[in-house]
Design a protein around this motif. Sequence first.
Motif, PDB file in Angstrom:
ATOM      1  N   MET A  52      21.306 -16.329  46.837  1.00  0.00           N
ATOM      2  CA  MET A  52      22.742 -16.766  46.895  1.00  0.00           C
ATOM      3  C   MET A  52      23.110 -17.844  45.793  1.00  0.00           C
ATOM      4  O   MET A  52      21.941 -18.779  45.618  1.00  0.00           O
ATOM      5  CB  MET A  52      23.283 -17.165  48.168  1.00  0.00           C
ATOM      6  N   SER A  53      23.839 -17.957  44.954  1.00  0.00           N
ATOM      7  CA  SER A  53      24.208 -18.879  44.032  1.00  0.00           C
ATOM      8  C   SER A  53      24.919 -19.992  44.787  1.00  0.00           C
ATOM      9  O   SER A  53      25.346 -19.826  45.809  1.00  0.00           O
ATOM     10  CB  SER A  53      25.174 -18.422  42.909  1.00  0.00           C
ATOM     11  N   SER A  54      24.733 -21.168  44.136  1.00  0.00           N
ATOM     12  CA  SER A  54      25.143 -22.656  44.600  1.00  0.00           C
ATOM     13  C   SER A  54      26.141 -23.304  43.873  1.00  0.00           C
ATOM     14  O   SER A  54      25.911 -23.221  42.682  1.00  0.00           O
ATOM     15  CB  SER A  54      24.020 -23.521  45.088  1.00  0.00           C
ATOM     16  N   ALA A  55      27.315 -23.679  44.535  1.00  0.00           N
ATOM     17  CA  ALA A  55      28.350 -24.325  44.010  1.00  0.00           C
ATOM     18  C   ALA A  55      28.078 -25.763  44.312  1.00  0.00           C
ATOM     19  O   ALA A  55      28.303 -25.894  45.593  1.00  0.00           O
ATOM     20  CB  ALA A  55      29.675 -23.914  44.054  1.00  0.00           C
ATOM     21  N   TYR A  56      27.980 -26.836  43.539  1.00  0.00           N
ATOM     22  CA  TYR A  56      28.150 -28.229  43.902  1.00  0.00           C
ATOM     23  C   TYR A  56      29.255 -28.641  43.399  1.00  0.00           C
ATOM     24  O   TYR A  56      29.688 -28.422  42.133  1.00  0.00           O
ATOM     25  CB  TYR A  56      26.705 -28.840  43.379  1.00  0.00           C
ATOM     26  N   VAL A  57      29.981 -29.699  43.842  1.00  0.00           N
ATOM     27  CA  VAL A  57      30.900 -30.469  43.355  1.00  0.00           C
ATOM     28  C   VAL A  57      30.571 -31.845  43.187  1.00  0.00           C
ATOM     29  O   VAL A  57      29.878 -32.363  44.039  1.00  0.00           O
ATOM     30  CB  VAL A  57      32.370 -30.563  44.382  1.00  0.00           C
ATOM     31  N   ALA A  58      30.687 -32.493  41.881  1.00  0.00           N
ATOM     32  CA  ALA A  58      30.214 -33.681  41.604  1.00  0.00           C
ATOM     33  C   ALA A  58      31.301 -34.748  42.078  1.00  0.00           C
ATOM     34  O   ALA A  58      32.205 -34.930  41.616  1.00  0.00           O
ATOM     35  CB  ALA A  58      30.375 -33.922  40.223  1.00  0.00           C
ATOM     36  N   LEU A  59      31.165 -35.103  43.165  1.00  0.00           N
ATOM     37  CA  LEU A  59      32.196 -35.715  44.190  1.00  0.00           C
ATOM     38  C   LEU A  59      32.803 -37.116  43.651  1.00  0.00           C
ATOM     39  O   LEU A  59      31.885 -37.917  43.309  1.00  0.00           O
ATOM     40  CB  LEU A  59      31.776 -35.813  45.691  1.00  0.00           C
ATOM     41  N   VAL A  60      34.139 -37.256  43.812  1.00  0.00           N
ATOM     42  CA  VAL A  60      34.647 -38.565  43.212  1.00  0.00           C
ATOM     43  C   VAL A  60      34.374 -39.641  44.275  1.00  0.00           C
ATOM     44  O   VAL A  60      34.041 -39.184  45.452  1.00  0.00           O
ATOM     45  CB  VAL A  60      36.330 -38.606  43.287  1.00  0.00           C
ATOM     46  N   THR A  61      34.018 -40.829  43.834  1.00  0.00           N
ATOM     47  CA  THR A  61      34.012 -42.043  44.964  1.00  0.00           C
ATOM     48  C   THR A  61      35.444 -42.805  44.937  1.00  0.00           C
ATOM     49  O   THR A  61      36.408 -43.115  44.134  1.00  0.00           O
ATOM     50  CB  THR A  61      33.018 -43.095  44.247  1.00  0.00           C
ATOM     51  N   CYS A  62      35.638 -42.837  46.315  1.00  0.00           N
ATOM     52  CA  CYS A  62      37.178 -43.439  46.309  1.00  0.00           C
ATOM     53  C   CYS A  62      36.982 -44.865  46.677  1.00  0.00           C
ATOM     54  O   CYS A  62      36.087 -45.457  47.354  1.00  0.00           O
ATOM     55  CB  CYS A  62      37.590 -42.751  47.775  1.00  0.00           C
ATOM     56  N   PHE A  63      38.180 -45.391  46.079  1.00  0.00           N
ATOM     57  CA  PHE A  63      38.201 -46.930  46.088  1.00  0.00           C
ATOM     58  C   PHE A  63      39.580 -47.503  46.794  1.00  0.00           C
ATOM     59  O   PHE A  63      40.485 -46.546  46.591  1.00  0.00           O
ATOM     60  CB  PHE A  63      38.116 -47.551  44.717  1.00  0.00           C
ATOM     61  N   ASN A  64      39.514 -48.708  47.366  1.00  0.00           N
ATOM     62  CA  ASN A  64      40.524 -49.361  48.029  1.00  0.00           C
ATOM     63  C   ASN A  64      41.558 -49.941  46.894  1.00  0.00           C
ATOM     64  O   ASN A  64      40.778 -49.893  45.585  1.00  0.00           O
ATOM     65  CB  ASN A  64      40.242 -50.513  49.024  1.00  0.00           C
ATOM     66  N   ASP A  65      42.645 -50.356  46.975  1.00  0.00           N
ATOM     67  CA  ASP A  65      43.507 -50.954  46.202  1.00  0.00           C
ATOM     68  C   ASP A  65      42.712 -52.183  45.495  1.00  0.00           C
ATOM     69  O   ASP A  65      43.015 -52.615  44.041  1.00  0.00           O
ATOM     70  CB  ASP A  65      44.849 -51.329  46.333  1.00  0.00           C
ATOM     71  N   ASN A  66      41.842 -52.925  45.945  1.00  0.00           N
ATOM     72  CA  ASN A  66      40.962 -53.889  45.497  1.00  0.00           C
ATOM     73  C   ASN A  66      39.951 -53.631  44.659  1.00  0.00           C
ATOM     74  O   ASN A  66      39.001 -54.634  44.507  1.00  0.00           O
ATOM     75  CB  ASN A  66      40.881 -55.066  46.551  1.00  0.00           C
ATOM     76  N   GLU A  67      39.711 -52.199  44.740  1.00  0.00           N
ATOM     77  CA  GLU A  67      38.568 -51.774  44.047  1.00  0.00           C
ATOM     78  C   GLU A  67      37.081 -51.486  44.834  1.00  0.00           C
ATOM     79  O   GLU A  67      36.148 -51.458  44.231  1.00  0.00           O
ATOM     80  CB  GLU A  67      38.189 -52.264  42.605  1.00  0.00           C
ATOM     81  N   SER A  68      37.196 -52.215  46.063  1.00  0.00           N
ATOM     82  CA  SER A  68      36.161 -52.132  47.059  1.00  0.00           C
ATOM     83  C   SER A  68      36.058 -50.569  47.394  1.00  0.00           C
ATOM     84  O   SER A  68      36.982 -49.758  47.351  1.00  0.00           O
ATOM     85  CB  SER A  68      36.406 -52.748  48.263  1.00  0.00           C
ATOM     86  N   LEU A  69      34.853 -50.027  47.884  1.00  0.00           N
ATOM     87  CA  LEU A  69      34.658 -48.926  48.196  1.00  0.00           C
ATOM     88  C   LEU A  69      35.576 -48.422  49.467  1.00  0.00           C
ATOM     89  O   LEU A  69      35.589 -49.284  50.404  1.00  0.00           O
ATOM     90  CB  LEU A  69      33.021 -48.539  48.728  1.00  0.00           C
ATOM     91  N   ASN A  70      36.014 -47.165  49.301  1.00  0.00           N
ATOM     92  CA  ASN A  70      36.565 -46.599  50.699  1.00  0.00           C
ATOM     93  C   ASN A  70      35.738 -45.472  51.065  1.00  0.00           C
ATOM     94  O   ASN A  70      36.026 -44.314  50.746  1.00  0.00           O
ATOM     95  CB  ASN A  70      37.932 -46.312  49.922  1.00  0.00           C
ATOM     96  N   LEU A  71      34.885 -45.713  52.050  1.00  0.00           N
ATOM     97  CA  LEU A  71      33.970 -44.534  52.586  1.00  0.00           C
ATOM     98  C   LEU A  71      34.864 -43.871  53.477  1.00  0.00           C
ATOM     99  O   LEU A  71      34.393 -42.703  53.563  1.00  0.00           O
ATOM    100  CB  LEU A  71      33.046 -45.495  53.379  1.00  0.00           C
ATOM    101  N   ASP A  72      35.752 -44.455  54.389  1.00  0.00           N
ATOM    102  CA  ASP A  72      36.691 -43.217  54.939  1.00  0.00           C
ATOM    103  C   ASP A  72      37.336 -42.281  54.335  1.00  0.00           C
ATOM    104  O   ASP A  72      37.239 -41.200  54.540  1.00  0.00           O
ATOM    105  CB  ASP A  72      37.729 -44.200  55.827  1.00  0.00           C
ATOM    106  N   ALA A  73      37.908 -42.543  53.052  1.00  0.00           N
ATOM    107  CA  ALA A  73      38.654 -41.608  52.239  1.00  0.00           C
ATOM    108  C   ALA A  73      37.416 -40.562  51.598  1.00  0.00           C
ATOM    109  O   ALA A  73      37.613 -39.503  51.292  1.00  0.00           O
ATOM    110  CB  ALA A  73      39.246 -42.288  51.074  1.00  0.00           C
TER     111      ALA A  73
END
Length: 292
Positions: A1-22
Amino acid sequence: MSSAYVALVTCFNDNESLNLDATRAQVRRQVAAGNNILCAGTNGDFTALTHDEKLSLTEAVLDEADGAVKVMVNAGMPATWETLQLARAFDRMGVDGIAVITPFFIACTQDGLERHFTTVADAVQTPVYLYDIPARTQNHIGPEIARKLAAHGNIAGIKDSGGAQETLAEYLAVGRETDGFDVYSGPDHLVLWSLRNGAAGCISGLGNVMPDTLAAIVRAFDAGDTAEAERQQKRYADFRTDLYALGFPPALVKRSLWCIDPSVGASRQPALLPDPAQDGKVRDILARYELL
């Protein structure tokens, strides 16, 4: 079977810190579509992340995916030494694959690239995938070096993001010659072409915005439904053409996703800032493709 990967975006808060929940929410979205994940890639703003942030990001993605899909992570940095530190850390986490983008800023010879990738592959147990994107790094893995690296027991494949069918065809030829060396296409307009010519799958940035369409291309191809695969590929490629006409592709992928779901945040500076005029154009395109 073929594989589709998505190069996932990294989410950030308004202050540019990581938003891991999003970010976790985006993982769930891709899992629901049936797509595997590449984190800390070009579309994941990896050059804007610190070493420790890459580790915490990967931990969160692995935890949220919980084995439902495969998770690959990019460890590539300009220096072999720093790439090794990241690769070893990801190896201990138990990711499914470690992508290594070609060094950037440092001009490399082909022998230098061979040493770089071999050193990393020798140091970890997790399969290593070469990642070629010369437009961003100014270093290109030539087909002869790819052929040498493909013979390494722990180099399992390559992601081609060069954008040219000719280069992709050269890597596919290496894959046909070498058992256990898989080729993944990066250009979104070549997903179906690459599958038809022997690619193991694709790693797509546009899948952040159109996860179901990406999955549908691969699913239809595997099912032998040529008409449906072509229909979905045309939709994918047409959207790509319209969106990328507006500017830098990774920034526009993130901005499109922001228009759909503002929780993903903007990218860290000096990336594309919100602009009402451009956002209006992006929304028009999204509406045209029934994504809003």
